[in-house]
Scaffold this active site. Sequence first.
Site, PDB file in Angstrom:
ATOM      1  N   MET A 184     -44.214  -7.857 -27.722  1.00  0.00           N
ATOM      2  CA  MET A 184     -45.317  -7.209 -28.427  1.00  0.00           C
ATOM      3  C   MET A 184     -45.869  -8.133 -29.511  1.00  0.00           C
ATOM      4  O   MET A 184     -46.575  -7.684 -30.418  1.00  0.00           O
ATOM      5  CB  MET A 184     -44.876  -5.882 -29.038  1.00  0.00           C
ATOM      6  N   GLY A 191     -35.721 -14.879 -32.357  1.00  0.00           N
ATOM      7  CA  GLY A 191     -35.115 -14.068 -31.307  1.00  0.00           C
ATOM      8  C   GLY A 191     -35.939 -14.099 -30.028  1.00  0.00           C
ATOM      9  O   GLY A 191     -35.397 -14.244 -28.921  1.00  0.00           O
ATOM     10  N   HIS A 192     -37.249 -13.981 -30.166  1.00  0.00           N
ATOM     11  CA  HIS A 192     -38.121 -14.077 -28.993  1.00  0.00           C
ATOM     12  C   HIS A 192     -38.024 -15.458 -28.350  1.00  0.00           C
ATOM     13  O   HIS A 192     -38.071 -15.591 -27.123  1.00  0.00           O
ATOM     14  CB  HIS A 192     -39.581 -13.817 -29.379  1.00  0.00           C
ATOM     15  N   GLN A 199     -46.093   3.374 -26.358  1.00  0.00           N
ATOM     16  CA  GLN A 199     -44.708   3.536 -26.799  1.00  0.00           C
ATOM     17  C   GLN A 199     -44.576   3.815 -28.292  1.00  0.00           C
ATOM     18  O   GLN A 199     -43.469   3.879 -28.815  1.00  0.00           O
ATOM     19  CB  GLN A 199     -43.873   2.314 -26.400  1.00  0.00           C
ATOM     20  N   GLY A 228     -34.247  -8.734 -24.734  1.00  0.00           N
ATOM     21  CA  GLY A 228     -33.221  -8.849 -25.756  1.00  0.00           C
ATOM     22  C   GLY A 228     -32.231  -7.701 -25.713  1.00  0.00           C
ATOM     23  O   GLY A 228     -32.598  -6.545 -25.470  1.00  0.00           O
ATOM     24  N   GLN A 261     -33.107   0.360 -24.270  1.00  0.00           N
ATOM     25  CA  GLN A 261     -34.282  -0.107 -23.529  1.00  0.00           C
ATOM     26  C   GLN A 261     -33.866  -0.998 -22.369  1.00  0.00           C
ATOM     27  O   GLN A 261     -34.399  -0.878 -21.258  1.00  0.00           O
ATOM     28  CB  GLN A 261     -35.214  -0.862 -24.471  1.00  0.00           C
ATOM     29  N   LEU A 309     -32.514 -10.317 -36.046  1.00  0.00           N
ATOM     30  CA  LEU A 309     -33.917 -10.695 -36.188  1.00  0.00           C
ATOM     31  C   LEU A 309     -34.805  -9.642 -35.529  1.00  0.00           C
ATOM     32  O   LEU A 309     -34.524  -9.156 -34.442  1.00  0.00           O
ATOM     33  CB  LEU A 309     -34.170 -12.058 -35.554  1.00  0.00           C
ATOM     34  N   SER A 310     -35.893  -9.301 -36.200  1.00  0.00           N
ATOM     35  CA  SER A 310     -36.813  -8.275 -35.716  1.00  0.00           C
ATOM     36  C   SER A 310     -38.184  -8.501 -36.331  1.00  0.00           C
ATOM     37  O   SER A 310     -38.291  -8.936 -37.481  1.00  0.00           O
ATOM     38  CB  SER A 310     -36.306  -6.875 -36.098  1.00  0.00           C
ATOM     39  N   SER A 311     -39.218  -8.182 -35.573  1.00  0.00           N
ATOM     40  CA  SER A 311     -40.576  -8.256 -36.120  1.00  0.00           C
ATOM     41  C   SER A 311     -40.735  -7.323 -37.310  1.00  0.00           C
ATOM     42  O   SER A 311     -41.523  -7.589 -38.223  1.00  0.00           O
ATOM     43  CB  SER A 311     -41.597  -7.894 -35.032  1.00  0.00           C
TER      44      SER A 311
END
Length: 284
Positions: free
Chosen positions: A30, A36-37, A61, A149, A155, A186-188
């Site tokens: 997204m 992480g990506h 979503q 991930g 998910q 790690l996360s957006s």
Amino acid sequence: MLIIETPLLLRREVRRWRQEGKRIALVPTMGNLHDGHMTLVDEARARADIVIASVFVNPMQFERPDDLARYPRTLQEDCEKLNRRGADLVFAPSPDVIYPNGLESQTFVDVPGLSSMLEGASRPGHFRGVATIVSKLFNLVQPDLACFGEKDYQQLALIRQLARDMGYDIDIVGVPIVRAKDGLALSSRNGYLSAEERQLAPQLYQLMMALSAQLDNGDRQIDILLEQVAEKLREAGFTPDELFICDADTLQPLSAASTRAVILMAAWLGKARLIDNHQVDLTV
């Protein structure tokens, strides 16, 4: 690296690579990409000849319009990162391209059971949106493999079930969580944290690992353990959202037959909803 916005042009490139006998990997995202990506891209690069990354903030979503509105859109920076990492194509469609008739008239995909349990119970429609966009991407790209991930544990389980149920001949590759040095996944959404909140955020990971140690030591009083963690999170300034200990393979409650558990945690810290998980071997 190609940047494409329409299914027609995407299919044209995929067809060309297929004719050349190339092995294709898909990395759905997204956007607002972080390290992480990039590990997903690296894994895809190691397993395939061609790496296609999608950048699409999927409105289906999001259950909260305000959350959708403030989700960061950083396409130019994302494309620069993907180019440096060796992606071959970025598919960056608009919502009108993916949902030309609007969300209300869109055919959707629902995975029974997994869509409505655990996180799905408190976020109705979320996993329907995930399953629908992933199905669309699988149909458009028809990849040999797709990388996701492990941070989004439920998910990933849902997508594997989707691939089995729908007969997709696609290898679903789970890639381990990437963490900052202090343990924070790690996360957006970490970008929503203030400086003070960022200092507090690793406590989610620390409490999860303490819970893991209790399971390692044979403690199976699940309800008591989870309430203790919830109270510690509240004391640290978090608002607990979802705390579960499940069978890692079925996501059902632990039973005498369970050999692996998974701890699933989600908590709000300021404006950021932080999630994490950890698997525990119950046989040792």
